[in-house]
Write a protein that holds these residues in place. Structure first.
Motif, PDB file in Angstrom:
ATOM      1  N   LEU A 202      38.026  65.177  -7.065  1.00 18.61           N
ATOM      2  CA  LEU A 202      36.895  65.643  -7.841  1.00 18.61           C
ATOM      3  C   LEU A 202      35.658  65.691  -6.950  1.00 18.61           C
ATOM      4  CD1 LEU A 202      38.905  64.947 -10.108  1.00 18.61           C
ATOM      5  CD2 LEU A 202      36.959  64.092 -11.442  1.00 18.61           C
ATOM      6  N   TYR A 203      35.110  66.891  -6.792  1.00 13.85           N
ATOM      7  CA  TYR A 203      33.906  67.077  -5.981  1.00 13.85           C
ATOM      8  C   TYR A 203      32.779  67.528  -6.907  1.00 13.85           C
ATOM      9  CZ  TYR A 203      31.046  68.371  -1.935  1.00 13.85           C
ATOM     10  OH  TYR A 203      30.032  68.439  -1.001  1.00 13.85           O
ATOM     11  N   ASP A 204      31.663  66.791  -6.885  1.00 13.88           N
ATOM     12  CA  ASP A 204      30.513  67.123  -7.716  1.00 13.88           C
ATOM     13  C   ASP A 204      29.351  67.557  -6.834  1.00 13.88           C
ATOM     14  OD1 ASP A 204      28.570  67.305  -9.729  1.00 13.88           O
ATOM     15  OD2 ASP A 204      29.431  65.599 -10.810  1.00 13.88           O
ATOM     16  N   LEU A 205      28.840  68.772  -7.031  1.00 10.05           N
ATOM     17  CA  LEU A 205      27.699  69.226  -6.248  1.00 10.05           C
ATOM     18  C   LEU A 205      26.446  68.404  -6.526  1.00 10.05           C
ATOM     19  CD1 LEU A 205      29.578  71.606  -5.597  1.00 10.05           C
ATOM     20  CD2 LEU A 205      27.628  73.136  -5.877  1.00 10.05           C
ATOM     21  N   ILE A 206      26.420  67.702  -7.646  1.00 10.92           N
ATOM     22  CA  ILE A 206      25.294  66.819  -7.980  1.00 10.92           C
ATOM     23  C   ILE A 206      25.279  65.633  -7.022  1.00 10.92           C
ATOM     24  CG2 ILE A 206      24.395  65.239  -9.740  1.00 10.92           C
ATOM     25  CD1 ILE A 206      25.625  67.150 -11.833  1.00 10.92           C
ATOM     26  N   TYR A 207      24.090  65.193  -6.621  1.00 11.69           N
ATOM     27  CA  TYR A 207      23.967  64.017  -5.751  1.00 11.69           C
ATOM     28  C   TYR A 207      23.022  62.968  -6.327  1.00 11.69           C
ATOM     29  CZ  TYR A 207      19.909  66.813  -4.453  1.00 11.69           C
ATOM     30  OH  TYR A 207      18.772  67.576  -4.507  1.00 11.69           O
ATOM     31  N   ASN A 208      22.422  63.247  -7.470  1.00  8.94           N
ATOM     32  CA  ASN A 208      21.572  62.283  -8.165  1.00  8.94           C
ATOM     33  C   ASN A 208      21.928  62.318  -9.637  1.00  8.94           C
ATOM     34  OD1 ASN A 208      19.588  60.525  -8.977  1.00  8.94           O
ATOM     35  ND2 ASN A 208      17.871  61.917  -8.673  1.00  8.94           N
ATOM     36  N   PRO A 209      22.692  61.310 -10.114  1.00  7.05           N
ATOM     37  CA  PRO A 209      23.004  60.023  -9.498  1.00  7.05           C
ATOM     38  C   PRO A 209      24.111  60.108  -8.436  1.00  7.05           C
ATOM     39  CG  PRO A 209      24.123  60.187 -11.600  1.00  7.05           C
ATOM     40  CD  PRO A 209      23.267  61.419 -11.474  1.00  7.05           C
ATOM     41  N   ARG A 210      24.236  59.020  -7.698  1.00  5.62           N
ATOM     42  CA  ARG A 210      25.248  58.958  -6.641  1.00  5.62           C
ATOM     43  C   ARG A 210      26.652  59.090  -7.214  1.00  5.62           C
ATOM     44  NH1 ARG A 210      24.901  56.831  -1.539  1.00  5.62           N
ATOM     45  NH2 ARG A 210      22.859  55.971  -2.083  1.00  5.62           N
ATOM     46  N   GLU A 211      26.887  58.469  -8.357  1.00  4.68           N
ATOM     47  CA  GLU A 211      28.170  58.588  -9.052  1.00  4.68           C
ATOM     48  C   GLU A 211      27.909  59.167 -10.433  1.00  4.68           C
ATOM     49  OE1 GLU A 211      30.231  54.888  -9.168  1.00  4.68           O
ATOM     50  OE2 GLU A 211      30.809  54.979  -7.046  1.00  4.68           O
ATOM     51  N   THR A 212      28.359  60.380 -10.655  1.00 10.56           N
ATOM     52  CA  THR A 212      28.169  61.038 -11.948  1.00 10.56           C
ATOM     53  C   THR A 212      29.250  60.585 -12.920  1.00 10.56           C
ATOM     54  OG1 THR A 212      29.544  62.899 -11.287  1.00 10.56           O
ATOM     55  CG2 THR A 212      27.177  63.061 -10.823  1.00 10.56           C
ATOM     56  N   GLU A 213      29.030  60.899 -14.191  1.00 12.39           N
ATOM     57  CA  GLU A 213      30.040  60.590 -15.204  1.00 12.39           C
ATOM     58  C   GLU A 213      31.340  61.328 -14.888  1.00 12.39           C
ATOM     59  OE1 GLU A 213      31.756  58.844 -18.530  1.00 12.39           O
ATOM     60  OE2 GLU A 213      29.869  58.377 -17.503  1.00 12.39           O
ATOM     61  N   PHE A 214      31.247  62.540 -14.406  1.00 21.16           N
ATOM     62  CA  PHE A 214      32.410  63.324 -13.976  1.00 21.16           C
ATOM     63  C   PHE A 214      33.203  62.559 -12.919  1.00 21.16           C
ATOM     64  CE2 PHE A 214      33.700  66.494 -10.646  1.00 21.16           C
ATOM     65  CZ  PHE A 214      34.700  67.166 -11.340  1.00 21.16           C
ATOM     66  N   MET A 215      32.522  62.006 -11.931  1.00 19.49           N
ATOM     67  CA  MET A 215      33.181  61.249 -10.874  1.00 19.49           C
ATOM     68  C   MET A 215      33.769  59.945 -11.414  1.00 19.49           C
ATOM     69  SD  MET A 215      30.330  61.872  -7.892  1.00 19.49           S
ATOM     70  CE  MET A 215      31.073  60.686  -6.764  1.00 19.49           C
ATOM     71  N   LYS A 216      33.036  59.262 -12.250  1.00 22.00           N
ATOM     72  CA  LYS A 216      33.503  57.973 -12.789  1.00 22.00           C
ATOM     73  C   LYS A 216      34.795  58.134 -13.577  1.00 22.00           C
ATOM     74  CE  LYS A 216      28.939  55.795 -13.157  1.00 22.00           C
ATOM     75  NZ  LYS A 216      27.892  55.321 -14.101  1.00 22.00           N
ATOM     76  N   ARG A 217      34.886  59.214 -14.328  1.00 23.57           N
ATOM     77  CA  ARG A 217      36.100  59.427 -15.113  1.00 23.57           C
ATOM     78  C   ARG A 217      37.296  59.734 -14.211  1.00 23.57           C
ATOM     79  NH1 ARG A 217      34.687  62.189 -20.957  1.00 23.57           N
ATOM     80  NH2 ARG A 217      32.775  61.001 -21.345  1.00 23.57           N
ATOM     81  N   GLY A 218      37.049  60.378 -13.083  1.00 23.52           N
ATOM     82  CA  GLY A 218      38.121  60.577 -12.114  1.00 23.52           C
ATOM     83  C   GLY A 218      38.513  59.280 -11.433  1.00 23.52           C
ATOM     84  N   GLN A 219      37.531  58.490 -11.057  1.00 20.69           N
ATOM     85  CA  GLN A 219      37.792  57.209 -10.396  1.00 20.69           C
ATOM     86  C   GLN A 219      38.601  56.272 -11.285  1.00 20.69           C
ATOM     87  OE1 GLN A 219      33.840  55.908  -9.477  1.00 20.69           O
ATOM     88  NE2 GLN A 219      33.525  57.452  -7.886  1.00 20.69           N
ATOM     89  N   ALA A 220      38.424  56.392 -12.603  1.00 22.26           N
ATOM     90  CA  ALA A 220      39.124  55.514 -13.545  1.00 22.26           C
ATOM     91  C   ALA A 220      40.632  55.674 -13.479  1.00 22.26           C
ATOM     92  CB  ALA A 220      38.634  55.777 -14.967  1.00 22.26           C
TER      93      ALA A 220
END
Length: 248
Positions: A202-220
Motif C-alpha cells: 500500500l503506497y499513499d501519496l499523502i505524507y501528513n500524517p506519517r501513517e494514514t488510516e489507509f496505511m494503518k489498515r494495511g499494516q493490521a
C-alpha cells in the motif's frame, strides 16, 4: 530576493515550505524564501503573480494541477506526457512553463519500495492530477493497473466493483486521493480492507500524517506500506533543478 511558493486550495497539511526553508538555510541562501499561497480558485493566480513580482518558481497541488494550464505560456514534455502540472518555471523573458516532477518522484520512490521480484498489478485510487503522474510511472515500470474512482462513467473501476478476486489480483494499491490528509486523519479510500493480505503493498501519496488510516489498515494484516514523503523530496529536488536552469 528570490521568491518561490506553492499554490493550492488548502495548504495547512503541506511540508513544502519547511522543506525548502531548511534547504535554503543549509545552502546559506538568505535571499531566498518559500511561501504558501492558498487560492480559492485558480482564477486568482494572475493577481498573485502581480502582487509577487519576485516569484521565480511555483509548485502546484490539489486541485490545480490541471486547472493551471490556461495560465501557462507553454508546457514542458514532462507535463504534456502526464497531463498535469506540479511545477512552474519562470523564465527571464517572462514566460511561465509548466513541468511535472511528480512522475519521477513517484517512480523512483516506488522502485525502492517494491521487492525486486514483484510481478503484480496495481489499483490507482483517484483520477486527478496525482493519479496521472502515477499512471505514467507505472507504464514506465511495466506494471499493469486499473484506475478506481467514484465516477461510474470513468474509464476504470468504481469502488463498488472491487471484488475479492480483483483485490487478490492487484497487490499494489496506490492512494492518490486526499482522503486521510491532516487534519481529516480518520478518513480513507472506501476499498474492501477485509480483502487485504500480507502480500499487498500500500503506497499513499499523502505524507501528513506519517501513517494514514489507509496505511494503518494495511499494516493490521501485515501488508507493506509507504507514505509519500520520499516522493515529495525527490520531486522537490527536481523542481529546484528546473528553477535553477539545470533541466530543460
Amino acid at each position: 530576493m528570490r521568491e518561490f511558493g506553492l499554490i493550492g486550495r488548502t495548504l495547512r497539511h503541506s511540508f513544502s515550505q519547511t522543506y525548502f526553508t531548511q534547504k535554503f538555510d543549509s545552502l546559506n541562501l538568505a535571499d531566498h524564501q518559500y511561501e504558501l499561497f492558498e487560492l480559492v480558485t485558480i482564477d486568482e493566480l494572475p493577481a498573485l503573480l502581480s502582487k509577487h513580482p519576485d516569484l521565480c518558481g511555483l509548485n502546484v497541488t490539489i486541485p490545480y494541477k490541471e486547472k493551471v494550464w490556461p495560465f501557462l505560456t507553454k508546457v514542458a514534455p514532462s507535463a504534456a506526457r502526464v497531463g498535469a502540472v506540479n511545477t512552474i518555471e519562470f523564465t527571464s523573458d517572462g514566460r511561465l512553463i509548466g513541468h511535472n516532477t511528480d512522475m519521477v518522484g513517484f517512480r523512483d520512490s516506488l522502485r525502492s519500495f517494491l521487492s525486486a521480484d514483484f510481478r503484480g498489478r496495481a489499483l490507482v485510487l483517484g483520477s486527478g492530477g496525482g493519479s496521472k503522474a502515477v499512471e505514467v510511472a507505472l507504464r514506465d515500470l511495466g506494471i499493469g493497473y486499473w484506475v478506481v474512482s467514484r465516477n461510474p462513467l470513468g474509464p476504470g473501476l468504481t469502488y463498488d466493483e472491487l471484488t475479492p478476486e480483483i483485490m487478490r489480483e492487484h497487490l499494489l494499491i496506490i492512494n492518490t486521493t486526499p482522503l486521510g490528509t491532516f487534519p481529516d486523519v480518520q478518513e480513507c479510500p472506501p476499498i474492501p480492507y477485509n480483502t487485504l493480505s500480507s502480500q499487498h503493498y500500500l503506497y499513499d501519496l499523502i505524507y501528513n500524517p506519517r501513517e494514514t488510516e489507509f496505511m494503518k489498515r494495511g499494516q493490521a494484516v501485515g501488508a507493506q506500506t509507504k507514505n509519500g514523503f520520499e516522493m515529495l523530496c525527490i520531486q522537490a529536488e527536481e523542481a529546484w533543478k528546473i528553477w535553477n536552469g539545470e533541466v530543460r
